[in-house]
Write a protein that holds these residues in place. Structure first.
Motif, PDB file in Angstrom:
ATOM      1  N   ASN A   1       0.767  -1.309   0.045  1.00  7.93           N
ATOM      2  CA  ASN A   1       0.168   0.234  -0.122  1.00  7.93           C
ATOM      3  C   ASN A   1       0.838   1.379  -0.024  1.00  7.93           C
ATOM      4  OD1 ASN A   1      -2.035   1.639   0.229  1.00  7.93           O
ATOM      5  ND2 ASN A   1      -2.700   1.092   2.513  1.00  7.93           N
ATOM      6  N   ARG A   2       0.894   1.749  -1.130  1.00  5.57           N
ATOM      7  CA  ARG A   2       1.805   3.067  -1.154  1.00  5.57           C
ATOM      8  C   ARG A   2       0.817   4.557  -1.166  1.00  5.57           C
ATOM      9  NH1 ARG A   2       4.931   2.609  -6.486  1.00  5.57           N
ATOM     10  NH2 ARG A   2       2.890   2.260  -7.372  1.00  5.57           N
ATOM     11  N   GLU A   3       1.128   5.412  -0.385  1.00  7.02           N
ATOM     12  CA  GLU A   3       0.404   6.745  -0.348  1.00  7.02           C
ATOM     13  C   GLU A   3       0.478   7.350  -1.737  1.00  7.02           C
ATOM     14  OE1 GLU A   3       1.874   9.001   2.936  1.00  7.02           O
ATOM     15  OE2 GLU A   3       1.941   7.441   4.037  1.00  7.02           O
ATOM     16  N   LEU A   4      -0.544   8.213  -1.780  1.00  8.88           N
ATOM     17  CA  LEU A   4      -0.762   9.123  -3.246  1.00  8.88           C
ATOM     18  C   LEU A   4      -0.111  10.358  -3.175  1.00  8.88           C
ATOM     19  CD1 LEU A   4      -2.381   9.446  -5.808  1.00  8.88           C
ATOM     20  CD2 LEU A   4      -4.162  10.604  -4.229  1.00  8.88           C
ATOM     21  N   ASN A   5       0.726  10.554  -4.111  1.00 10.63           N
ATOM     22  CA  ASN A   5       1.581  11.797  -4.106  1.00 10.63           C
ATOM     23  C   ASN A   5       0.367  12.939  -4.505  1.00 10.63           C
ATOM     24  OD1 ASN A   5       3.112  14.104  -4.834  1.00 10.63           O
ATOM     25  ND2 ASN A   5       4.296  12.866  -6.370  1.00 10.63           N
TER      26      ASN A   5
ATOM     27  N   GLU B   1       8.427   6.619  -3.135  1.00  9.35           N
ATOM     28  CA  GLU B   1       7.660   5.492  -3.204  1.00  9.35           C
ATOM     29  C   GLU B   1       6.350   5.796  -3.540  1.00  9.35           C
ATOM     30  OE1 GLU B   1       8.927   2.391  -3.281  1.00  9.35           O
ATOM     31  OE2 GLU B   1      10.861   3.362  -3.601  1.00  9.35           O
ATOM     32  N   THR B   2       6.046   6.952  -3.568  1.00 13.86           N
ATOM     33  CA  THR B   2       4.446   7.159  -3.432  1.00 13.86           C
ATOM     34  C   THR B   2       3.843   6.971  -4.968  1.00 13.86           C
ATOM     35  OG1 THR B   2       4.794   9.420  -4.176  1.00 13.86           O
ATOM     36  CG2 THR B   2       4.591   8.817  -1.586  1.00 13.86           C
ATOM     37  N   LYS B   3       2.720   6.639  -4.956  1.00 11.83           N
ATOM     38  CA  LYS B   3       1.762   6.625  -6.429  1.00 11.83           C
ATOM     39  C   LYS B   3       1.763   8.016  -6.864  1.00 11.83           C
ATOM     40  CE  LYS B   3      -1.569   4.317  -4.825  1.00 11.83           C
ATOM     41  NZ  LYS B   3      -2.887   3.723  -4.715  1.00 11.83           N
ATOM     42  N   GLY B   4       1.560   8.273  -8.099  1.00 11.17           N
ATOM     43  CA  GLY B   4       1.401   9.517  -8.579  1.00 11.17           C
ATOM     44  C   GLY B   4       2.359  10.193  -9.044  1.00 11.17           C
ATOM     45  N   LYS B   5       3.691   9.838  -9.216  1.00  8.13           N
ATOM     46  CA  LYS B   5       4.692  10.661  -9.768  1.00  8.13           C
ATOM     47  C   LYS B   5       4.344  10.764 -11.302  1.00  8.13           C
ATOM     48  CE  LYS B   5       9.596  10.619 -10.433  1.00  8.13           C
ATOM     49  NZ  LYS B   5      10.997   9.873 -10.343  1.00  8.13           N
ATOM     50  N   ASP B   6       3.695   9.763 -12.100  1.00  8.78           N
ATOM     51  CA  ASP B   6       3.157  10.139 -13.314  1.00  8.78           C
ATOM     52  C   ASP B   6       2.364  11.343 -13.548  1.00  8.78           C
ATOM     53  OD1 ASP B   6       4.764   7.908 -14.172  1.00  8.78           O
ATOM     54  OD2 ASP B   6       3.115   6.532 -14.093  1.00  8.78           O
TER      55      ASP B   6
END
Length: 75
Positions: free
Chosen positions: A2-6, A44-49
């Protein structure tokens, strides 16, 4: 896993999309700043894209609005 959102990336993308249709130059600058901050702090967060997309769309927004202002002033 479970990764946090950026959040900065998400906000950058939303502001960049709003800037395309409503407030060009201010939203473009804010989207660029938040997008760069989102890329830098992504880790390590989601949302780098989303941060990258917000930066690119913000830059396109800023360039397009500056071009449009220049075109209007020419006439």
């Amino acid at each position: 896993m479970n990764r946090e959102l950026n959040v900065l990336g998400l906000i950058s993308m939303i502001i960049a999309l709003v800037g395309l249709f409503i407030f060009g130059i201010p939203c473009g600058v804010v989207a660029l700043i938040l997008g760069i901050m989102g890329i830098a702090t992504a880790g390590e967060t989601k949302g780098k894209d989303m941060a990258i997309a917000g930066t690119v769309v913000g830059a396109i927004d800023l360039v397009a609005m500056l071009w449009l202002v220049n075109l209007i002033q020419a006439y």
